[in-house]
Design an enzyme around this catalytic site. Sequence first.
Site, PDB file in Angstrom:
ATOM      1  N   PHE A 221       0.834  -1.191   0.000  1.00 19.03           N
ATOM      2  CA  PHE A 221       0.000   0.000   0.000  1.00 19.03           C
ATOM      3  C   PHE A 221       0.873   1.247   0.000  1.00 19.03           C
ATOM      4  CE2 PHE A 221       0.891  -1.081   4.380  1.00 19.03           C
ATOM      5  CZ  PHE A 221       1.153   0.132   4.990  1.00 19.03           C
ATOM      6  N   CYS A 222       0.278   2.365  -0.399  1.00 14.67           N
ATOM      7  CA  CYS A 222       0.946   3.660  -0.394  1.00 14.67           C
ATOM      8  C   CYS A 222      -0.127   4.740  -0.281  1.00 14.67           C
ATOM      9  CB  CYS A 222       1.799   3.855  -1.649  1.00 14.67           C
ATOM     10  SG  CYS A 222       0.880   3.631  -3.187  1.00 14.67           S
ATOM     11  N   THR A 223       0.231   5.982  -0.412  1.00 16.83           N
ATOM     12  CA  THR A 223      -0.707   7.070  -0.144  1.00 16.83           C
ATOM     13  C   THR A 223      -1.918   7.063  -1.069  1.00 16.83           C
ATOM     14  OG1 THR A 223       1.182   8.412   0.528  1.00 16.83           O
ATOM     15  CG2 THR A 223      -0.920   9.555   0.216  1.00 16.83           C
TER      16      THR A 223
ATOM     17  N   ILE B  35      -4.104   4.571   0.687  1.00 15.81           N
ATOM     18  CA  ILE B  35      -4.534   4.876   2.051  1.00 15.81           C
ATOM     19  C   ILE B  35      -5.654   5.913   2.047  1.00 15.81           C
ATOM     20  CG2 ILE B  35      -3.782   5.761   4.292  1.00 15.81           C
ATOM     21  CD1 ILE B  35      -0.868   4.982   3.275  1.00 15.81           C
TER      22      ILE B  35
END
Length: 311
Positions: free
Chosen positions: A176-178, A205
């Site tokens: 996952f990332c922003t 996210i």
Amino acid sequence: MSEIIVAAIYKFVKLEDCALLREPLQAQCDVLGITGTLLLATEGINGTIAGTRGGIAQLLAYLRADPRLADLEHKQSTAEFPPFYRMKVKLKSEIVTMGVPGINPTERVGQYIKPEDWNTLINDPDVLLIDTRNDYEVDVGTFKGALDPRISTFREFPDYVKKHLDPAKKPRIAMFCTGGIRCEKASAYMLEQGFPEVYHLQGGILKYLEKVPAEQSLWQGECFVFDQRVAVGQDLAPGHYELCYGCSRPITLAEKAHHHYQAGISCPKCYDSLTPDKRAAAMERQKQVTLSVKRGEKHIGRKKRRVESAD
């Protein structure tokens, strides 16, 4: 003041004429009063922009009028104050820099997992959960149980994988990332490295915080964002972090109370690393900022350097 809309967008798509798109896109943003940063490359578009609700809607319509961007998605939140000072449309070799030639998410990518299904996946003990973001972002918040590679830039991620991860030992990976762009490219890289099952959080996210209720959330802390808000929380409400303009890292209220904190100059994280010349330059810059504020003017020299690294 009118409501300020912040929109994060990205799409991996072949844009071989990206150089020809830059000036018209810049002009359209300027006409609509849009601020922020958009990156164009032959592999696609990426960036975060802010403006009025109507202005953002018009710019998205302008982008989606290009058949290649017709299904362009965006993540939207609000801000109390303008999060950017100016608008820049830039040409880049990559819309998110990994530095590994030949990684193309339009040809091969991991499996997208919707925010509503994310908890089920990461609660599986056979799944290795990896945060693909930079160390200073992870320090603000992350998912419970996530592996933190402690990288300072996304360029370091491939090297971390080669040194520390083995598809034979951990074949199932969730990342996952922003906003989704880094883990999308990372998933393409992981597949190339032989990991057979690679998943990533669709929308990142930001979409998870928007869609998953607080009582069901496995997110811990806040989410660092690449604009002047610094961080957001549940439902994308503004967070509680500020920015050290000495090192561009997020700081807490407790860190602001530390004796090494000087507004616009240093914080406990960078105090010992500042050379006399850098400290003098920072003090002069802060002096100009203070004078500008007294005159009711903006001082665009004091801005967050990492804004251009938008996810």
